[in-house]
Design a protein around this motif. Structure first.
Motif, PDB file in Angstrom:
ATOM      1  N   MET A   1     -13.544  17.172 -18.348  1.00  0.00           N
ATOM      2  CA  MET A   1     -12.324  16.634 -17.749  1.00  0.00           C
ATOM      3  C   MET A   1     -12.202  17.172 -16.318  1.00  0.00           C
ATOM      4  SD  MET A   1      -9.633  14.923 -18.897  1.00  0.00           S
ATOM      5  CE  MET A   1      -8.028  14.492 -18.448  1.00  0.00           C
ATOM      6  N   PRO A   2     -11.959  16.310 -15.349  1.00  0.00           N
ATOM      7  CA  PRO A   2     -11.829  16.776 -13.966  1.00  0.00           C
ATOM      8  C   PRO A   2     -10.572  17.629 -13.780  1.00  0.00           C
ATOM      9  CG  PRO A   2     -11.733  14.363 -14.101  1.00  0.00           C
ATOM     10  CD  PRO A   2     -11.861  14.887 -15.481  1.00  0.00           C
ATOM     11  N   ASP A   3     -10.665  18.572 -12.870  1.00  0.00           N
ATOM     12  CA  ASP A   3      -9.523  19.414 -12.517  1.00  0.00           C
ATOM     13  C   ASP A   3      -8.747  18.718 -11.406  1.00  0.00           C
ATOM     14  OD1 ASP A   3      -7.687  21.311 -11.784  1.00  0.00           O
ATOM     15  OD2 ASP A   3      -9.162  22.852 -11.252  1.00  0.00           O
ATOM     16  N   LEU A   4      -7.728  17.935 -11.787  1.00  0.00           N
ATOM     17  CA  LEU A   4      -6.977  17.136 -10.832  1.00  0.00           C
ATOM     18  C   LEU A   4      -6.172  17.968  -9.842  1.00  0.00           C
ATOM     19  CD1 LEU A   4      -5.796  14.195 -13.116  1.00  0.00           C
ATOM     20  CD2 LEU A   4      -7.787  14.312 -11.601  1.00  0.00           C
ATOM     21  N   SER A   5      -6.030  19.268 -10.080  1.00  0.00           N
ATOM     22  CA  SER A   5      -5.333  20.116  -9.110  1.00  0.00           C
ATOM     23  C   SER A   5      -6.108  20.173  -7.796  1.00  0.00           C
ATOM     24  CB  SER A   5      -5.103  21.521  -9.672  1.00  0.00           C
ATOM     25  OG  SER A   5      -6.335  22.201  -9.842  1.00  0.00           O
ATOM     26  N   ALA A   6      -7.370  19.799  -7.813  1.00  0.00           N
ATOM     27  CA  ALA A   6      -8.164  19.738  -6.578  1.00  0.00           C
ATOM     28  C   ALA A   6      -7.544  18.757  -5.586  1.00  0.00           C
ATOM     29  CB  ALA A   6      -9.603  19.338  -6.888  1.00  0.00           C
ATOM     30  N   LEU A   7      -6.879  17.728  -6.079  1.00  0.00           N
ATOM     31  CA  LEU A   7      -6.253  16.749  -5.190  1.00  0.00           C
ATOM     32  C   LEU A   7      -5.143  17.362  -4.348  1.00  0.00           C
ATOM     33  CD1 LEU A   7      -6.145  13.702  -7.615  1.00  0.00           C
ATOM     34  CD2 LEU A   7      -7.781  14.149  -5.779  1.00  0.00           C
ATOM     35  N   PHE A   8      -4.518  18.440  -4.852  1.00  0.00           N
ATOM     36  CA  PHE A   8      -3.457  19.102  -4.101  1.00  0.00           C
ATOM     37  C   PHE A   8      -3.999  19.906  -2.929  1.00  0.00           C
ATOM     38  CE2 PHE A   8      -1.436  18.484  -8.288  1.00  0.00           C
ATOM     39  CZ  PHE A   8      -0.375  17.699  -7.880  1.00  0.00           C
ATOM     40  N   LYS A   9      -5.287  20.014  -2.817  1.00  0.00           N
ATOM     41  CA  LYS A   9      -5.919  20.716  -1.691  1.00  0.00           C
ATOM     42  C   LYS A   9      -6.137  19.787  -0.493  1.00  0.00           C
ATOM     43  CE  LYS A   9      -6.152  24.409  -4.164  1.00  0.00           C
ATOM     44  NZ  LYS A   9      -5.139  25.431  -3.982  1.00  0.00           N
ATOM     45  N   LEU A  10      -5.940  18.484  -0.688  1.00  0.00           N
ATOM     46  CA  LEU A  10      -6.046  17.544   0.419  1.00  0.00           C
ATOM     47  C   LEU A  10      -4.814  17.652   1.301  1.00  0.00           C
ATOM     48  CD1 LEU A  10      -7.256  14.333  -1.458  1.00  0.00           C
ATOM     49  CD2 LEU A  10      -8.620  15.798   0.032  1.00  0.00           C
ATOM     50  N   SER A  11      -5.002  17.741   2.606  1.00  0.00           N
ATOM     51  CA  SER A  11      -3.875  17.739   3.539  1.00  0.00           C
ATOM     52  C   SER A  11      -3.550  16.304   3.908  1.00  0.00           C
ATOM     53  CB  SER A  11      -4.225  18.519   4.804  1.00  0.00           C
ATOM     54  OG  SER A  11      -4.394  19.873   4.500  1.00  0.00           O
ATOM     55  N   CYS A  12      -2.290  15.954   3.791  1.00  0.00           N
ATOM     56  CA  CYS A  12      -1.846  14.601   4.084  1.00  0.00           C
ATOM     57  C   CYS A  12      -0.608  14.678   4.962  1.00  0.00           C
ATOM     58  CB  CYS A  12      -1.477  13.864   2.797  1.00  0.00           C
ATOM     59  SG  CYS A  12      -2.750  13.869   1.534  1.00  0.00           S
ATOM     60  N   GLY A  13      -0.530  13.804   5.950  1.00  0.00           N
ATOM     61  CA  GLY A  13       0.656  13.736   6.790  1.00  0.00           C
ATOM     62  C   GLY A  13       1.803  13.071   6.060  1.00  0.00           C
ATOM     63  N   MET A  14       2.999  13.545   6.319  1.00  0.00           N
ATOM     64  CA  MET A  14       4.194  12.966   5.713  1.00  0.00           C
ATOM     65  C   MET A  14       4.832  11.995   6.711  1.00  0.00           C
ATOM     66  SD  MET A  14       4.347  14.234   2.700  1.00  0.00           S
ATOM     67  CE  MET A  14       6.001  13.831   2.196  1.00  0.00           C
ATOM     68  N   CYS A  15       5.090  10.798   6.246  1.00  0.00           N
ATOM     69  CA  CYS A  15       5.605   9.737   7.112  1.00  0.00           C
ATOM     70  C   CYS A  15       6.697   8.962   6.393  1.00  0.00           C
ATOM     71  CB  CYS A  15       4.488   8.760   7.471  1.00  0.00           C
ATOM     72  SG  CYS A  15       3.048   9.498   8.242  1.00  0.00           S
ATOM     73  N   ILE A  16       7.484   8.264   7.183  1.00  0.00           N
ATOM     74  CA  ILE A  16       8.392   7.269   6.632  1.00  0.00           C
ATOM     75  C   ILE A  16       7.842   5.913   7.037  1.00  0.00           C
ATOM     76  CG2 ILE A  16      10.702   6.247   6.719  1.00  0.00           C
ATOM     77  CD1 ILE A  16      11.797   9.091   7.125  1.00  0.00           C
ATOM     78  N   VAL A  17       7.589   5.073   6.059  1.00  0.00           N
ATOM     79  CA  VAL A  17       7.154   3.707   6.325  1.00  0.00           C
ATOM     80  C   VAL A  17       8.393   2.832   6.269  1.00  0.00           C
ATOM     81  CG1 VAL A  17       5.793   1.754   5.494  1.00  0.00           C
ATOM     82  CG2 VAL A  17       4.835   4.064   5.431  1.00  0.00           C
ATOM     83  N   GLY A  18       8.647   2.116   7.352  1.00  0.00           N
ATOM     84  CA  GLY A  18       9.797   1.226   7.433  1.00  0.00           C
ATOM     85  C   GLY A  18       9.349  -0.220   7.459  1.00  0.00           C
ATOM     86  N   ALA A  19      10.156  -1.078   6.857  1.00  0.00           N
ATOM     87  CA  ALA A  19       9.823  -2.499   6.815  1.00  0.00           C
ATOM     88  C   ALA A  19      11.100  -3.319   6.873  1.00  0.00           C
ATOM     89  CB  ALA A  19       9.045  -2.816   5.543  1.00  0.00           C
ATOM     90  N   LYS A  20      10.924  -4.590   7.179  1.00  0.00           N
ATOM     91  CA  LYS A  20      12.046  -5.517   7.250  1.00  0.00           C
ATOM     92  C   LYS A  20      11.798  -6.688   6.319  1.00  0.00           C
ATOM     93  CE  LYS A  20      10.162  -8.716  10.508  1.00  0.00           C
ATOM     94  NZ  LYS A  20      10.475  -9.827  11.301  1.00  0.00           N
ATOM     95  N   CYS A  21      12.880  -7.321   5.931  1.00  0.00           N
ATOM     96  CA  CYS A  21      12.793  -8.559   5.173  1.00  0.00           C
ATOM     97  C   CYS A  21      14.063  -9.330   5.473  1.00  0.00           C
ATOM     98  CB  CYS A  21      12.661  -8.293   3.679  1.00  0.00           C
ATOM     99  SG  CYS A  21      12.429  -9.796   2.719  1.00  0.00           S
ATOM    100  N   GLU A  22      13.890 -10.470   6.131  1.00  0.00           N
ATOM    101  CA  GLU A  22      15.026 -11.260   6.575  1.00  0.00           C
ATOM    102  C   GLU A  22      15.925 -10.378   7.436  1.00  0.00           C
ATOM    103  OE1 GLU A  22      16.411 -12.925   2.882  1.00  0.00           O
ATOM    104  OE2 GLU A  22      14.528 -14.019   2.606  1.00  0.00           O
ATOM    105  N   ASN A  23      17.158 -10.126   7.055  1.00  0.00           N
ATOM    106  CA  ASN A  23      18.057  -9.300   7.875  1.00  0.00           C
ATOM    107  C   ASN A  23      18.224  -7.886   7.340  1.00  0.00           C
ATOM    108  OD1 ASN A  23      18.538 -11.398   9.666  1.00  0.00           O
ATOM    109  ND2 ASN A  23      20.211 -12.211   8.419  1.00  0.00           N
ATOM    110  N   ARG A  24      17.366  -7.450   6.433  1.00  0.00           N
ATOM    111  CA  ARG A  24      17.492  -6.121   5.825  1.00  0.00           C
ATOM    112  C   ARG A  24      16.320  -5.249   6.226  1.00  0.00           C
ATOM    113  NH1 ARG A  24      18.666  -5.355   0.082  1.00  0.00           N
ATOM    114  NH2 ARG A  24      19.417  -3.424   0.970  1.00  0.00           N
ATOM    115  N   ILE A  25      16.570  -3.940   6.285  1.00  0.00           N
ATOM    116  CA  ILE A  25      15.509  -2.969   6.537  1.00  0.00           C
ATOM    117  C   ILE A  25      15.520  -1.937   5.427  1.00  0.00           C
ATOM    118  CG2 ILE A  25      15.457  -3.287   9.043  1.00  0.00           C
ATOM    119  CD1 ILE A  25      17.150  -0.724   9.318  1.00  0.00           C
ATOM    120  N   ASN A  26      14.376  -1.310   5.233  1.00  0.00           N
ATOM    121  CA  ASN A  26      14.261  -0.255   4.228  1.00  0.00           C
ATOM    122  C   ASN A  26      13.099   0.638   4.630  1.00  0.00           C
ATOM    123  OD1 ASN A  26      15.404   0.716   1.661  1.00  0.00           O
ATOM    124  ND2 ASN A  26      13.313   0.452   0.925  1.00  0.00           N
ATOM    125  N   GLY A  27      12.994   1.772   3.975  1.00  0.00           N
ATOM    126  CA  GLY A  27      11.897   2.681   4.243  1.00  0.00           C
ATOM    127  C   GLY A  27      11.686   3.632   3.086  1.00  0.00           C
TER     128      GLY A  27
END
Length: 149
Positions: A1-27
């Protein structure tokens, strides 16, 4: 069985993804934005298919990425990470601007932004991987460090 805790060693940037739909926005907060090509500049982002922002991107074919600084508060990340735009206006108490794609760009505690137009969407069962061409980008604060996960 793989040790999935290895994935927590990856460095990833934290971002907010924003999008629109008609007259509404969300993120939503993500840690899955990365550059995939340099010429033309393309990025990829993966979003949970149940996320309202994912639905907005599917429908509008555009999005913005706001790269969070290390100084971003838990209140900001919590609003975009633990709440749904189906119940609240996530941008109500946040400084933002609408970019050239019509997508919202967060200005609070953001070091940079990019806007993109979706070229390909790949169904990954629980998530959708969007591959998109960057059409605008810029740096807000060159001295601030981006937040990582």
């Amino acid at each position: 069985m793989p040790d999935l805790s290895a994935l927590f060693k990856l460095s990833c940037g934290m971002c907010i993804v924003g999008a629109k739909c008609e007259n509404r926005i969300n993120g939503c907060v993500v840690n899955t934005v990365f550059q995939v090509t340099a010429e033309p500049v393309r990025v990829a982002v993966s979003l949970n298919r149940q996320c309202l922002t994912c639905d907005y991107i599917v429908r509008s074919r555009v999005f913005a990425v706001s790269v969070l600084s290390e100084q971003a508060s838990m209140r900001l990340t919590g609003t975009f990470g633990f709440r749904t735009g189906r119940d609240i206006d996530k941008f109500e108490h946040v400084k933002y601007r609408i970019g050239q794609t019509g997508s919202p760009i967060v200005l609070d505690n953001t070091v940079a932004f990019l806007e993109a137009e979706v070229e390909t969407a790949i169904d990954l069962q629980t998530h959708t991987l969007f591959i998109a061409k960057v059409v605008a980008c810029g740096v807000f604060d060159d001295s601030a460090a981006p937040m990582t996960y």
